[in-house]
Write a protein that holds these residues in place. Structure first.
Motif, PDB file in Angstrom:
ATOM      1  N   ARG A   1      44.120  -4.287 -47.137  1.00  0.00           N
ATOM      2  CA  ARG A   1      42.480  -4.475 -48.172  1.00  0.00           C
ATOM      3  C   ARG A   1      43.204  -4.815 -49.334  1.00  0.00           C
ATOM      4  NH1 ARG A   1      38.951  -0.171 -51.506  1.00  0.00           N
ATOM      5  NH2 ARG A   1      36.636  -1.997 -51.375  1.00  0.00           N
ATOM      6  N   LEU A   2      44.397  -4.294 -49.661  1.00  0.00           N
ATOM      7  CA  LEU A   2      44.266  -4.938 -51.103  1.00  0.00           C
ATOM      8  C   LEU A   2      45.281  -6.676 -50.565  1.00  0.00           C
ATOM      9  CD1 LEU A   2      46.472  -1.823 -52.564  1.00  0.00           C
ATOM     10  CD2 LEU A   2      44.439  -2.753 -53.483  1.00  0.00           C
ATOM     11  N   ILE A   3      45.582  -6.774 -50.285  1.00  0.00           N
ATOM     12  CA  ILE A   3      46.612  -7.651 -49.464  1.00  0.00           C
ATOM     13  C   ILE A   3      45.330  -8.503 -49.456  1.00  0.00           C
ATOM     14  CG2 ILE A   3      47.694  -9.147 -47.677  1.00  0.00           C
ATOM     15  CD1 ILE A   3      49.268  -6.942 -47.180  1.00  0.00           C
ATOM     16  N   LEU A   4      44.169  -8.365 -48.723  1.00  0.00           N
ATOM     17  CA  LEU A   4      43.364  -9.472 -48.413  1.00  0.00           C
ATOM     18  C   LEU A   4      42.165  -9.957 -49.776  1.00  0.00           C
ATOM     19  CD1 LEU A   4      41.510  -8.368 -44.700  1.00  0.00           C
ATOM     20  CD2 LEU A   4      43.111 -10.705 -45.709  1.00  0.00           C
ATOM     21  N   PHE A   5      42.157  -8.614 -50.833  1.00  0.00           N
ATOM     22  CA  PHE A   5      41.852  -8.966 -52.197  1.00  0.00           C
ATOM     23  C   PHE A   5      42.884 -10.167 -52.637  1.00  0.00           C
ATOM     24  CE2 PHE A   5      39.694  -4.792 -52.223  1.00  0.00           C
ATOM     25  CZ  PHE A   5      38.419  -5.254 -52.477  1.00  0.00           C
ATOM     26  N   PHE A   6      43.657  -9.956 -52.802  1.00  0.00           N
ATOM     27  CA  PHE A   6      44.750 -10.595 -53.099  1.00  0.00           C
ATOM     28  C   PHE A   6      44.364 -12.321 -53.042  1.00  0.00           C
ATOM     29  CE2 PHE A   6      48.428 -13.113 -53.746  1.00  0.00           C
ATOM     30  CZ  PHE A   6      48.796 -12.951 -55.272  1.00  0.00           C
ATOM     31  N   PHE A   7      44.693 -12.112 -51.613  1.00  0.00           N
ATOM     32  CA  PHE A   7      44.105 -13.806 -50.648  1.00  0.00           C
ATOM     33  C   PHE A   7      43.519 -14.220 -51.161  1.00  0.00           C
ATOM     34  CE2 PHE A   7      46.997 -13.478 -47.113  1.00  0.00           C
ATOM     35  CZ  PHE A   7      48.052 -12.916 -47.768  1.00  0.00           C
ATOM     36  N   VAL A   8      42.087 -13.657 -51.157  1.00  0.00           N
ATOM     37  CA  VAL A   8      40.519 -14.213 -51.977  1.00  0.00           C
ATOM     38  C   VAL A   8      40.651 -13.980 -53.579  1.00  0.00           C
ATOM     39  CG1 VAL A   8      38.111 -13.282 -52.171  1.00  0.00           C
ATOM     40  CG2 VAL A   8      39.056 -13.152 -50.235  1.00  0.00           C
ATOM     41  N   ASP A   9      41.214 -13.100 -54.194  1.00  0.00           N
ATOM     42  CA  ASP A   9      41.446 -13.452 -55.638  1.00  0.00           C
ATOM     43  C   ASP A   9      41.835 -14.940 -55.728  1.00  0.00           C
ATOM     44  OD1 ASP A   9      40.784 -12.444 -57.978  1.00  0.00           O
ATOM     45  OD2 ASP A   9      41.934 -12.720 -58.921  1.00  0.00           O
ATOM     46  N   HIS A  10      43.111 -14.926 -55.249  1.00  0.00           N
ATOM     47  CA  HIS A  10      44.190 -16.157 -55.596  1.00  0.00           C
ATOM     48  C   HIS A  10      43.116 -17.093 -55.297  1.00  0.00           C
ATOM     49  CE1 HIS A  10      47.856 -18.585 -56.482  1.00  0.00           C
ATOM     50  NE2 HIS A  10      46.966 -18.840 -55.141  1.00  0.00           N
ATOM     51  N   THR A  11      41.898 -17.454 -54.169  1.00  0.00           N
ATOM     52  CA  THR A  11      41.608 -18.495 -53.765  1.00  0.00           C
ATOM     53  C   THR A  11      41.038 -19.166 -53.914  1.00  0.00           C
ATOM     54  OG1 THR A  11      42.092 -18.040 -51.488  1.00  0.00           O
ATOM     55  CG2 THR A  11      40.822 -19.499 -51.790  1.00  0.00           C
ATOM     56  N   ARG A  12      40.042 -18.034 -55.410  1.00  0.00           N
ATOM     57  CA  ARG A  12      38.996 -18.122 -56.211  1.00  0.00           C
ATOM     58  C   ARG A  12      39.408 -18.728 -57.367  1.00  0.00           C
ATOM     59  NH1 ARG A  12      35.406 -13.059 -54.570  1.00  0.00           N
ATOM     60  NH2 ARG A  12      33.994 -14.046 -52.374  1.00  0.00           N
ATOM     61  N   ARG A  13      41.084 -18.131 -57.718  1.00  0.00           N
ATOM     62  CA  ARG A  13      41.162 -18.723 -58.920  1.00  0.00           C
ATOM     63  C   ARG A  13      41.653 -19.694 -59.336  1.00  0.00           C
ATOM     64  NH1 ARG A  13      44.471 -13.715 -61.835  1.00  0.00           N
ATOM     65  NH2 ARG A  13      42.323 -13.357 -61.535  1.00  0.00           N
ATOM     66  N   TYR A  14      41.853 -20.683 -58.072  1.00  0.00           N
ATOM     67  CA  TYR A  14      43.139 -21.575 -57.927  1.00  0.00           C
ATOM     68  C   TYR A  14      41.845 -22.395 -56.959  1.00  0.00           C
ATOM     69  CZ  TYR A  14      46.990 -19.052 -60.139  1.00  0.00           C
ATOM     70  OH  TYR A  14      47.327 -18.589 -61.574  1.00  0.00           O
ATOM     71  N   GLU A  15      40.674 -22.301 -57.348  1.00  0.00           N
ATOM     72  CA  GLU A  15      39.672 -23.185 -56.174  1.00  0.00           C
ATOM     73  C   GLU A  15      39.725 -24.656 -57.269  1.00  0.00           C
ATOM     74  OE1 GLU A  15      35.771 -23.162 -53.972  1.00  0.00           O
ATOM     75  OE2 GLU A  15      36.321 -21.920 -55.675  1.00  0.00           O
ATOM     76  N   GLY A  16      39.940 -25.962 -56.223  1.00  0.00           N
ATOM     77  CA  GLY A  16      39.261 -26.919 -57.506  1.00  0.00           C
ATOM     78  C   GLY A  16      41.103 -27.277 -58.296  1.00  0.00           C
ATOM     79  N   HIS A  17      41.694 -26.931 -58.158  1.00  0.00           N
ATOM     80  CA  HIS A  17      42.896 -26.748 -58.546  1.00  0.00           C
ATOM     81  C   HIS A  17      43.834 -27.284 -58.353  1.00  0.00           C
ATOM     82  CE1 HIS A  17      47.003 -26.795 -60.934  1.00  0.00           C
ATOM     83  NE2 HIS A  17      45.862 -25.673 -61.982  1.00  0.00           N
ATOM     84  N   PRO A  18      44.588 -28.758 -58.823  1.00  0.00           N
ATOM     85  CA  PRO A  18      45.351 -29.945 -58.199  1.00  0.00           C
ATOM     86  C   PRO A  18      46.686 -29.399 -57.366  1.00  0.00           C
ATOM     87  CG  PRO A  18      44.840 -30.561 -61.204  1.00  0.00           C
ATOM     88  CD  PRO A  18      44.250 -29.263 -60.065  1.00  0.00           C
ATOM     89  N   ASP A  19      47.008 -29.035 -58.112  1.00  0.00           N
ATOM     90  CA  ASP A  19      48.434 -28.295 -58.049  1.00  0.00           C
ATOM     91  C   ASP A  19      48.194 -27.018 -57.675  1.00  0.00           C
ATOM     92  OD1 ASP A  19      50.807 -28.160 -56.435  1.00  0.00           O
ATOM     93  OD2 ASP A  19      51.903 -28.697 -58.663  1.00  0.00           O
ATOM     94  N   PRO A  20      47.808 -25.834 -57.230  1.00  0.00           N
ATOM     95  CA  PRO A  20      47.991 -24.185 -57.573  1.00  0.00           C
ATOM     96  C   PRO A  20      49.573 -23.977 -56.808  1.00  0.00           C
ATOM     97  CG  PRO A  20      46.572 -24.789 -55.319  1.00  0.00           C
ATOM     98  CD  PRO A  20      46.767 -25.877 -56.065  1.00  0.00           C
ATOM     99  N   PRO A  21      49.512 -22.605 -57.430  1.00  0.00           N
ATOM    100  CA  PRO A  21      50.901 -22.071 -57.370  1.00  0.00           C
ATOM    101  C   PRO A  21      50.624 -21.557 -55.979  1.00  0.00           C
ATOM    102  CG  PRO A  21      49.530 -20.664 -59.050  1.00  0.00           C
ATOM    103  CD  PRO A  21      48.621 -22.251 -58.372  1.00  0.00           C
ATOM    104  N   ASN A  22      52.160 -21.137 -55.067  1.00  0.00           N
ATOM    105  CA  ASN A  22      52.445 -20.767 -53.668  1.00  0.00           C
ATOM    106  C   ASN A  22      51.634 -19.430 -53.598  1.00  0.00           C
ATOM    107  OD1 ASN A  22      53.845 -19.100 -51.761  1.00  0.00           O
ATOM    108  ND2 ASN A  22      54.465 -21.424 -51.694  1.00  0.00           N
ATOM    109  N   LEU A  23      50.868 -19.632 -53.178  1.00  0.00           N
ATOM    110  CA  LEU A  23      49.887 -17.768 -52.786  1.00  0.00           C
ATOM    111  C   LEU A  23      51.024 -16.548 -52.653  1.00  0.00           C
ATOM    112  CD1 LEU A  23      47.932 -16.006 -52.048  1.00  0.00           C
ATOM    113  CD2 LEU A  23      48.115 -16.898 -50.026  1.00  0.00           C
TER     114      LEU A  23
END
Length: 191
Positions: free
Chosen positions: A83-105
């Motif tokens: 549950r915490l891992i999936l929260f992190f995945f979703v949050d990371h994806t939303r936070r860097y949405e549209g970013h040209p070079d997002p950091p490695n998950l």
């Protein structure tokens, strides 16, 4: 005071749905990202399937039913950890949405766990313990007559799923096998 688990963990949103999770796991450019995600979860589900198919449920029911408590424990560990891992995945994806070079998950996930001395220490201890425990437990499993592919499935489940998921099941399975059933005299002398 935090109102939700996601908020307490520092995530922007506490919404987890299949659609949101699938979008986060399939985000990224290129077929390579999707192939890695499918491979990862394919191996995880495959390892869990091998573990569940090989577990001696009937022996546990008749000889040591208390060992079956490892299943609710492992399920809770799986749900809480992922549950915490999936929260992190979703949050990371939303936070860097549209970013040209997002950091490695995965680098970001590890960095967030180790961002202070206490987090680094606990993470280092867990990784050190697991890197020693897996070969030792695997050797004991083979020595008790567990098929090598089943032992490998438990180890894979520990690394890809969660140690707290795999080890209680693995230990319970080992306790249901006869002790000291070595495949050769050479192996017995090494013990």
């Amino acid at each position: 005071q935090f109102s939700t688990v996601g908020e307490a963990a520092g995530f922007m949103d506490d919404t987890l749905s299949f659609k949101v999770i699938a979008a986060a796991l399939t985000s990224g450019d290129g077929i390579g990202t999707h192939a890695r995600t499918v491979l990862y979860f394919g191996l995880l589900v495959g390892a869990l399937s091998v573990v569940l198919a090989a577990f001696p449920f009937s022996r546990a029911l008749w000889k040591q039913p208390a060992l079956l408590i490892s299943f609710p424990y492992a399920l809770c560990a799986l749900l809480l950890t992922w549950r915490l891992i999936l929260f992190f995945f979703v949050d990371h994806t939303r936070r860097y949405e549209g970013h040209p070079d997002p950091p490695n998950l995965f680098v970001q996930a590890y960095a967030s766990v180790c961002d202070d001395a206490a987090g680094w220490w606990w993470s280092a201890q867990l990784l050190l313990w697991v890197s020693i425990a897996c070969p030792l437990v695997s050797e004991e499993a083979i020595g008790r007559g567990m098929a090598a592919h089943v032992s490998l499935a438990y180890c894979t489940l520990a690394f890809l799923g969660a140690v707290s998921l795999a080890f209680p099941l693995w230990f319970s399975h080992l306790l249901l096998l006869p002790a000291g059933v070595w495949l050769s005299d050479d192996a017995r002398t090494l013990r």
